[in-house]
Design an enzyme around this catalytic site. Structure first.
Site, PDB file in Angstrom:
ATOM      1  N   CYS A  79     -11.241 -15.615   5.049  1.00  0.00           N
ATOM      2  CA  CYS A  79     -10.600 -14.473   5.713  1.00  0.00           C
ATOM      3  C   CYS A  79      -9.076 -14.522   5.621  1.00  0.00           C
ATOM      4  O   CYS A  79      -8.433 -13.582   5.173  1.00  0.00           O
ATOM      5  CB  CYS A  79     -11.017 -14.412   7.178  1.00  0.00           C
ATOM      6  SG  CYS A  79     -12.715 -13.873   7.437  1.00  0.00           S
ATOM      7  N   ASP A 112     -12.359  -2.346  13.313  1.00  0.00           N
ATOM      8  CA  ASP A 112     -11.391  -3.236  13.941  1.00  0.00           C
ATOM      9  C   ASP A 112     -10.489  -3.927  12.933  1.00  0.00           C
ATOM     10  O   ASP A 112      -9.406  -4.388  13.278  1.00  0.00           O
ATOM     11  CB  ASP A 112     -12.102  -4.308  14.772  1.00  0.00           C
ATOM     12  CG  ASP A 112     -12.769  -3.715  16.000  1.00  0.00           C
ATOM     13  OD1 ASP A 112     -12.264  -2.694  16.496  1.00  0.00           O
ATOM     14  OD2 ASP A 112     -13.780  -4.269  16.441  1.00  0.00           O
ATOM     15  N   CYS A 143     -14.444 -20.204   5.261  1.00  0.00           N
ATOM     16  CA  CYS A 143     -14.380 -18.738   5.225  1.00  0.00           C
ATOM     17  C   CYS A 143     -13.003 -18.290   4.731  1.00  0.00           C
ATOM     18  O   CYS A 143     -11.977 -18.744   5.251  1.00  0.00           O
ATOM     19  CB  CYS A 143     -14.644 -18.168   6.613  1.00  0.00           C
ATOM     20  SG  CYS A 143     -14.610 -16.372   6.619  1.00  0.00           S
ATOM     21  N   THR A 158      22.536  13.438 -14.397  1.00  0.00           N
ATOM     22  CA  THR A 158      22.513  14.705 -13.674  1.00  0.00           C
ATOM     23  C   THR A 158      21.364  14.748 -12.670  1.00  0.00           C
ATOM     24  O   THR A 158      20.201  14.605 -13.028  1.00  0.00           O
ATOM     25  CB  THR A 158      22.387  15.881 -14.655  1.00  0.00           C
ATOM     26  OG1 THR A 158      23.430  15.803 -15.612  1.00  0.00           O
ATOM     27  CG2 THR A 158      22.467  17.207 -13.913  1.00  0.00           C
ATOM     28  N   ASP A 213      19.334   8.067 -14.700  1.00  0.00           N
ATOM     29  CA  ASP A 213      19.720   9.339 -15.305  1.00  0.00           C
ATOM     30  C   ASP A 213      21.024   9.760 -14.629  1.00  0.00           C
ATOM     31  O   ASP A 213      21.358   9.276 -13.546  1.00  0.00           O
ATOM     32  CB  ASP A 213      18.618  10.361 -15.063  1.00  0.00           C
ATOM     33  CG  ASP A 213      19.035  11.752 -15.462  1.00  0.00           C
ATOM     34  OD1 ASP A 213      19.499  11.930 -16.597  1.00  0.00           O
ATOM     35  OD2 ASP A 213      18.930  12.671 -14.614  1.00  0.00           O
TER      36      ASP A 213
END
Length: 741
Positions: free
Chosen positions: A402, A66, A400, A446, A444
């Site tokens: 979380c 979940d 907590c 080319t 760059d």
């Protein structure tokens, strides 16, 4: 001129492979002709930073995850089994990868089931959607019981109290059972453990209504988090669904329906109008239009001619087509993108890694602090036991981590998913975070700022020699090279149907050209400054270069025998892309091996600075110099760009570039449009701002409720809001990135 040989080390530098101090390329971006991370655990102890996963001995699909914390719980459960060397869960694609020195399939399956999840083999079809009632039944039932308990308490307080106790026990049972499973599987400090302790502790001190409310809010927060995680993962599952399960294979006069896994390179397949390609394939029909928007972000159908490669997942728009399979099973464009997404977690952002390590010590520390708050005031200062136990339980829920720990991976996952929608692949959170600091982009020329398809505009053979013979010899020397200039020479010789002689002893002249033996003579193709030219020839070369051409001198036995002038054209979106970057206060500079006059012509059209006549090592030195001023990203597509891309803060490859450049890159523009660079920068900045908002929100709510709890103003159910509510809020805030334009 141009280098032709691959580099000796996978890190992209010119030294022996694996030399001490070399930095190997991160997860490979294999060539794409047209990246979300796992989130971190909440309260579970996280794993250390990992290297690329390599090959796993066993693989499964996982059901029942979940939220991203579930991934860590499964890893802990499987990782401690005897014989298991490494267990890794890829939350984005719902896979479990296990490396072991013996057959551990049965033990792994038992451990995962014991932790509360289910496994199936990769070949098994996905389980059907469990449906609304199965997913939300317990939450709704608990809500109904809580409402009934409140109504009953209004009529009879004692009966209401009993009803709240029963409601709490009903809600606590599945949470406590999960907590016990996780303890046995090696995750003692999961959020389920904290909730169980808090709910039972609240019952113990008589806070029955709040105990039930704690569990209801916790389950609601879990459902909201699961919904948000599903939204973030939906882009990956949609990508997986692009590839059909079966294909129509042609064998002689027979047509047979086979599983996609049975297709091999060279097989002929047929795709009806409106059907999707099951593998990367070469078009055998004369021409057709394909909708490639799901992979490239290109809204209009793309016309393809016979012989062109079409990516897996592309939709045949207007006709039945026949194609020759070009990719092996598991190596199509879709598979390669999914592989990148899976590997992105190995390159997590520094702030994410810090928060992971922080949570390892933070959760046990909070539990110990909550215990001290509950015990010390009553034992040492004659405080009321019930009051301080209540405050200790509230602190347990507030503490907590979380919301704090998930704040960063939630934002990064959404940012990477949003980037993929715009045709930009980024290798994980570390690269996304680095992009935010980039203030200079080095390009760059080319194949990056230009189309990379130069055309020959002039051929001149010296001293009355034959022009066709000169072109044929030059094509012999260049044959087999992947450089755009070399391809142009060979292509023109083939178009003129010249007999190209055999060349031997081909040798690259690092950064300046190539040589080979043709017809017993040493022929070389190199930059004009590498040879002694007469004043007349030098003036001729200067005139061609001033017009923006690249001039190559053909020499036989070190004596100039002719010249070939080539000109490339700017990408149509180059000027617009650079204007967007300037609006973002990004400085652009062009680093090219081409001559100064040709480089100046291109740079003047784009109004950017440039440095010309650079060998690969010169580009690295230029990047180091620029890096001292500000963070630099190098954008390139060729083999000679790889060292500079590795030296830069960030390497960005054009999607159609060489494999070496793509392997060296931290990001790739899959649709080959330079305007994706501004999109990349904007998303990085938006993600960085989102992370700051999330961390502020998580810490702010916790700090606020911590103070109010110790002052006796708020209680248990608001403490749950400080955690589950904050988790839902930071996840919802992160999801805003998915709609970023």
């Amino acid at each position: 001129m141009h280098p032709h040989s691959p580099l000796s080390c996978p890190c992209g530098q010119r030294h022996a492979a694996g030399q001490r101090g070399c930095r190997p390329a991160p997860g490979k971006i294999t060539s794409i002709a047209f990246s979300p991370t796992e989130k971190s655990s909440c309260c579970a102890a996280p794993r250390e930073e990992e290297s690329d996963r390599g090959d796993a001995d066993y693989r499964w699909r996982i059901s029942g995850m979940d939220c991203p914390a579930c991934a860590r719980k499964i890893e802990n459960a499987v990782g401690q089994l005897p014989g298991v060397a490494q267990a890794r869960v890829l939350f984005a694609t719902e896979k479990l990868l296990v490396s072991a020195d013996k057959d551990v399939r049965q033990q792994v399956e038992q451990a995962v089931v014991s932790a509360g999840f289910t496994l199936r083999s990769e070949s098994q079809p996905a389980e059907e959607n469990p449906g609304f009632w199965r997913e939300n039944g317990l939450l709704l039932a608990l809500g109904a019981l809580l409402l009934a308990s409140w109504l009953l308490q209004a009529i009879d307080p004692q009966a209401g109290k009993i009803a709240f106790i029963l409601t709490t026990l009903v809600g606590c049972w599945p949470v406590a059972r999960t907590a016990l499973r996780l303890m046995r599987s090696g995750t003692p400090f999961a959020i389920e453990t904290l909730m169980t302790v808090a709910a039972l502790g609240a019952l113990f001190i008589g806070a029955t209504a709040e105990a039930a409310m704690v569990l209801l809010l916790f389950m609601l927060g879990e459902r909201l988090e699961a919904f948000a995680a599903g939204r973030a993962r939906r882009g990956v599952t949609a990508l997986m669904a692009l590839k059909p399960d079966e294909a129509l294979r042609i064998r002689g006069d027979k047509r047979e329906t086979v599983a996609v896994s049975e297709l091999q390179p060279g097989d002929l397949i047929e795709v009806a109008a409106g059907g999707r390609l099951p593998a990367d394939a070469i078009l055998a029909t004369s021409f057709a239009s394909f909708d490639e928007s799901a992979l490239t972000g290109e809204s209009m159908p793309v016309a393809r001619q016979a012989g062109e490669t079409v990516a897996a997942g592309s939709l045949s728009v207007d006709r039945l087509v026949t194609l020759k399979v070009a990719s092996k099973p598991g190596e199509s464009a879709i598979d390669r993108i999914l592989h990148l997404i899976e590997e992105a977690d190995a390159h997590r952002a520094p702030v994410e890694r810090f928060l992971d390590r922080f949570s390892r010590v933070y959760t046990p520390l909070v539990m110990a602090l909550a215990l001290l708050v509950a015990l010390i005031p009553p034992l040492l200062f004659a405080g009321d036991w019930q009051t301080w136990i209540y405050k200790g339980l509230t602190l347990l829920l507030i503490g907590c981590p979380c919301a704090l720990v998930i704040s960063t991976p939630a934002a990064i996952t959404s940012g990477l998913a949003a980037a993929a929608r715009h045709g930009v692949l980024i290798k994980g959170g570390a690269a996304l975070e680095s992009l935010n600091n980039v203030r200079t982009l080095a390009f760059d020329k080319t194949g990056t700022l230009t189309e990379g398809k130069p055309q020959i505009v002039a051929i001149e053979a010296f001293d009355g020699q034959d022009e066709a013979a000169l072109l044929a010899k030059a094509a012999a020397v260049e044959q087999g090279s992947s450089h755009p200039l070399a391809k142009a020479i060979v292509q023109l010789a083939e178009q003129r149907r010249l007999l190209i002689p055999q060349a031997t002893a081909q040798k690259t002249l690092a950064g300046s050209g190539i040589e080979a033996v043709v017809g017993g003579h040493k022929l070389s193709i190199c930059a004009p400054e590498r040879l002694a030219l007469t004043a007349e020839r030098q003036a001729q070369v200067a005139q061609l270069e001033s017009a923006g051409n690249t001039v190559a001198i053909v020499a036989q036995n070190l004596q100039p025998t002719g010249l070939i002038a080539l000109r490339d054209t700017l990408r149509p979106d180059a000027a617009a892309a650079l204007a967007e970057l300037r609006a973002l206060n990004i400085t652009a500079v062009m680093l090219t091996g081409d001559n100064p006059r040709a480089a100046a012509a291109i740079a003047s059209e784009l109004a950017i600075d440039y440095r010309a006549s650079l060998l690969p090592e010169d580009k690295v030195a230029a990047i180091h110099e620029l890096n001292q001023r500000s963070a630099v990203a190098m954008v390139g597509d060729g083999i000679n760009d790889a060292p500079a891309m590795k030296a830069a803060t960030l390497g960005i490859a054009m999607g159609g570039g060489s494999d070496v450049a793509l392997e060296s890159a931290d990001a790739a523009l899959t649709h080959n449009r330079l305007t994706g660079l501004a999109t990349m920068i904007r998303l990085s900045r938006a993600t960085h701002a989102n992370i700051r908002q999330n961390i502020t929100l998580a810490l702010g709510l916790k700090g606020l409720f911590l103070v109010t709890t110790l002052l006796g103003i708020t209680g248990l159910w608001l403490a749950v809001l400080a955690d589950s509510g904050a988790t839902a809020l930071v996840t919802a805030n992160a999801l805003r990135l998915l709609s970023k334009r």
